[in-house]
Design a protein around this motif. Structure first.
Motif, mmCIF file in Angstrom:
data_model
loop_
_atom_site.group_PDB
_atom_site.id
_atom_site.type_symbol
_atom_site.label_atom_id
_atom_site.label_comp_id
_atom_site.label_asym_id
_atom_site.label_seq_id
_atom_site.Cartn_x
_atom_site.Cartn_y
_atom_site.Cartn_z
ATOM 1 N N ARG A 66 7.621 52.082 30.250
ATOM 2 C CA ARG A 66 6.807 52.480 29.098
ATOM 3 C C ARG A 66 7.623 53.098 27.971
ATOM 4 O O ARG A 66 7.061 53.600 27.002
ATOM 5 C CB ARG A 66 5.728 53.472 29.556
ATOM 6 C CG ARG A 66 4.751 52.858 30.556
ATOM 7 C CD ARG A 66 3.919 53.900 31.262
ATOM 8 N NE ARG A 66 3.346 54.876 30.350
ATOM 9 C CZ ARG A 66 2.973 56.101 30.710
ATOM 10 N NH1 ARG A 66 3.127 56.484 31.970
ATOM 11 N NH2 ARG A 66 2.439 56.922 29.832
ATOM 12 N N THR A 67 8.954 53.103 28.094
ATOM 13 C CA THR A 67 9.779 53.746 27.082
ATOM 14 C C THR A 67 11.164 53.107 27.058
ATOM 15 O O THR A 67 11.579 52.494 28.039
ATOM 16 C CB THR A 67 9.909 55.260 27.364
ATOM 17 O OG1 THR A 67 10.742 55.860 26.369
ATOM 18 C CG2 THR A 67 10.497 55.539 28.741
ATOM 19 N N THR A 68 11.859 53.274 25.937
ATOM 20 C CA THR A 68 13.267 52.864 25.876
ATOM 21 C C THR A 68 14.185 54.075 26.058
ATOM 22 O O THR A 68 15.405 53.946 25.994
ATOM 23 C CB THR A 68 13.588 52.185 24.533
ATOM 24 O OG1 THR A 68 13.332 53.114 23.465
ATOM 25 C CG2 THR A 68 12.739 50.942 24.321
ATOM 26 N N ALA A 69 13.594 55.256 26.271
ATOM 27 C CA ALA A 69 14.392 56.473 26.456
ATOM 28 C C ALA A 69 15.252 56.360 27.712
ATOM 29 O O ALA A 69 14.888 55.682 28.674
ATOM 30 C CB ALA A 69 13.470 57.691 26.573
ATOM 31 N N SER A 70 16.398 57.030 27.694
ATOM 32 C CA SER A 70 17.184 57.142 28.919
ATOM 33 C C SER A 70 16.537 58.221 29.791
ATOM 34 O O SER A 70 16.085 59.249 29.282
ATOM 35 C CB SER A 70 18.638 57.495 28.608
ATOM 36 O OG SER A 70 18.713 58.754 27.984
ATOM 37 N N ILE A 71 16.466 57.974 31.099
ATOM 38 C CA ILE A 71 15.771 58.862 32.026
ATOM 39 C C ILE A 71 16.747 59.317 33.103
ATOM 40 O O ILE A 71 17.432 58.492 33.723
ATOM 41 C CB ILE A 71 14.565 58.148 32.677
ATOM 42 C CG1 ILE A 71 13.596 57.632 31.596
ATOM 43 C CG2 ILE A 71 13.840 59.085 33.639
ATOM 44 C CD1 ILE A 71 12.476 56.758 32.138
ATOM 45 N N ILE A 72 16.812 60.629 33.307
ATOM 46 C CA ILE A 72 17.702 61.205 34.319
ATOM 47 C C ILE A 72 16.846 61.918 35.371
ATOM 48 O O ILE A 72 16.115 62.861 35.050
ATOM 49 C CB ILE A 72 18.681 62.218 33.703
ATOM 50 C CG1 ILE A 72 19.472 61.584 32.556
ATOM 51 C CG2 ILE A 72 19.633 62.763 34.770
ATOM 52 C CD1 ILE A 72 20.195 62.588 31.667
ATOM 53 N N GLY A 73 16.915 61.453 36.600
ATOM 54 C CA GLY A 73 16.252 62.155 37.691
ATOM 55 C C GLY A 73 17.169 63.235 38.247
ATOM 56 O O GLY A 73 18.378 63.013 38.367
ATOM 57 N N GLU A 94 19.267 50.237 36.073
ATOM 58 C CA GLU A 94 20.489 51.050 36.024
ATOM 59 C C GLU A 94 21.001 51.308 34.611
ATOM 60 O O GLU A 94 21.776 52.249 34.389
ATOM 61 C CB GLU A 94 21.606 50.432 36.887
ATOM 62 C CG GLU A 94 21.969 49.005 36.536
ATOM 63 C CD GLU A 94 21.200 47.976 37.366
ATOM 64 O OE1 GLU A 94 21.795 46.925 37.658
ATOM 65 O OE2 GLU A 94 20.023 48.219 37.697
ATOM 66 N N ASN A 95 20.598 50.507 33.627
ATOM 67 C CA ASN A 95 21.007 50.757 32.242
ATOM 68 C C ASN A 95 20.125 51.791 31.545
ATOM 69 O O ASN A 95 20.412 52.202 30.418
ATOM 70 C CB ASN A 95 21.000 49.460 31.427
ATOM 71 C CG ASN A 95 22.068 48.486 31.894
ATOM 72 O OD1 ASN A 95 23.143 48.901 32.325
ATOM 73 N ND2 ASN A 95 21.772 47.202 31.821
ATOM 74 N N GLN A 96 19.049 52.191 32.215
ATOM 75 C CA GLN A 96 18.112 53.134 31.604
ATOM 76 C C GLN A 96 17.916 54.401 32.423
ATOM 77 O O GLN A 96 17.754 55.493 31.868
ATOM 78 C CB GLN A 96 16.741 52.466 31.401
ATOM 79 C CG GLN A 96 15.705 53.361 30.738
ATOM 80 C CD GLN A 96 14.320 52.728 30.706
ATOM 81 O OE1 GLN A 96 14.079 51.704 31.345
ATOM 82 N NE2 GLN A 96 13.411 53.333 29.958
ATOM 83 N N VAL A 97 17.920 54.268 33.753
ATOM 84 C CA VAL A 97 17.587 55.385 34.634
ATOM 85 C C VAL A 97 18.804 55.743 35.490
ATOM 86 O O VAL A 97 19.514 54.862 35.978
ATOM 87 C CB VAL A 97 16.395 55.032 35.556
ATOM 88 C CG1 VAL A 97 15.980 56.248 36.389
ATOM 89 C CG2 VAL A 97 15.217 54.518 34.744
ATOM 90 N N SER A 98 19.045 57.044 35.659
ATOM 91 C CA SER A 98 20.114 57.515 36.543
ATOM 92 C C SER A 98 19.582 58.662 37.393
ATOM 93 O O SER A 98 18.532 59.226 37.106
ATOM 94 C CB SER A 98 21.338 57.965 35.736
ATOM 95 O OG SER A 98 20.991 59.027 34.858
#
Length: 248
Positions: A66-73, A94-98
């Motif tokens: 739902r977003t192009t933001a980078s997401i860090i867990g 993997e290009n968006q979430v870490s």
């Protein structure tokens, strides 16, 4: 993708988004709370999102489409963080979430202060009492009880990371509402939206969703309409069905 699975693990899917998550009965799996928070949160379209208490990455993964933001867990427990990392690969995110295996109290050592646009958090719900009965499974105990993390730790770290006017959204229990509000105010976060979740119309609320803004005005709090999970037939009501299955 069997190579990403370890012994005893399975792949579950949130049908509404098509996201797949690696889970195991041995550790704390995602629940409806994670789906509710991901749907409630005012997710920005771009920027940086951090998911505190990420577990196996469920909320981070649910937000990604739902977003192009980078997401860090951010997850303290090594095994859960590893499952989250493999679920990121499973979904080709993997290009968006870490995923960072990290104590939230130390998160500013890895993530720059005043750099984050949005934070989500599904924290431990129960106060740590010396004589309180806890699940003998340490994964469940840490996820449910404030053994390693208290509300003040969450909002202190969130306040450091968030940009001015950045937001944090949390799922919790109604009986902790005053603690949540007190801690938010102490750490310069103004509560802006609250929604109570009820198992049924005839029952008391058992879940609360709350969102606040860093250095925001202290007025303008909105109480959203109540959300009911089950009908009297014990089946999910349309709004919940849509969150889970993408259809009413």
């Amino acid at each position: 993708m069997p190579s990403l699975l370890h012994d005893g693990e399975r792949i579950d899917q949130l049908v509404a988004s098509g996201v797949q998550i690696i889970q195991s009965p041995d550790v704390f799996s995602f629940s409806l709370d994670a789906v509710l928070l991901a749907n409630f949160a005012s997710i920005p379209k771009r920027g940086t999102i951090v998911d505190f208490c990420s577990g196996n990455g469920a909320i981070a993964l649910f937000m990604a489409p739902r977003t192009t933001a980078s997401i860090i867990g951010v997850e303290l427990q090594e095994r859960l963080a590893d499952m989250g990392k493999r679920s990121i690969l499973l979904n080709n995110f993997e290009n968006q979430v870490s995923m960072e295996q990290l104590d939230i109290k130390d998160v500013h050592a890895k993530i720059k202060s005043d750099s984050v646009d949005f934070i989500t958090c599904n924290p431990p719900y129960f106060k740590e009492q010396p004589n309180s009965k806890k699940n003998p499974n340490p994964y469940y105990a840490i996820a449910r009880h404030e053994i390693h993390l208290q509300l003040d730790d969450v909002f202190r770290s969130a306040s450091k990371l968030l940009k001015m006017n950045g937001k944090i959204a949390m799922v919790h229990r109604p009986e902790r509402l005053m603690d949540i509000l007190d801690s938010m105010r102490k750490h310069r976060i103004a509560p802006k939206r609250i929604q109570f979740i009820y198992p049924k119309e005839s029952k008391e609320a058992n879940t609360i969703l709350i969102e606040g803004i860093k250095d925001g005005k202290t007025d303008g709090l909105k109480i959203l309409p109540p959300l009911y999970v089950y009908g009297e037939d014990n089946h999910y009501l349309p709004q919940i069905k849509e969150m889970l299955h993408g259809t009413k």
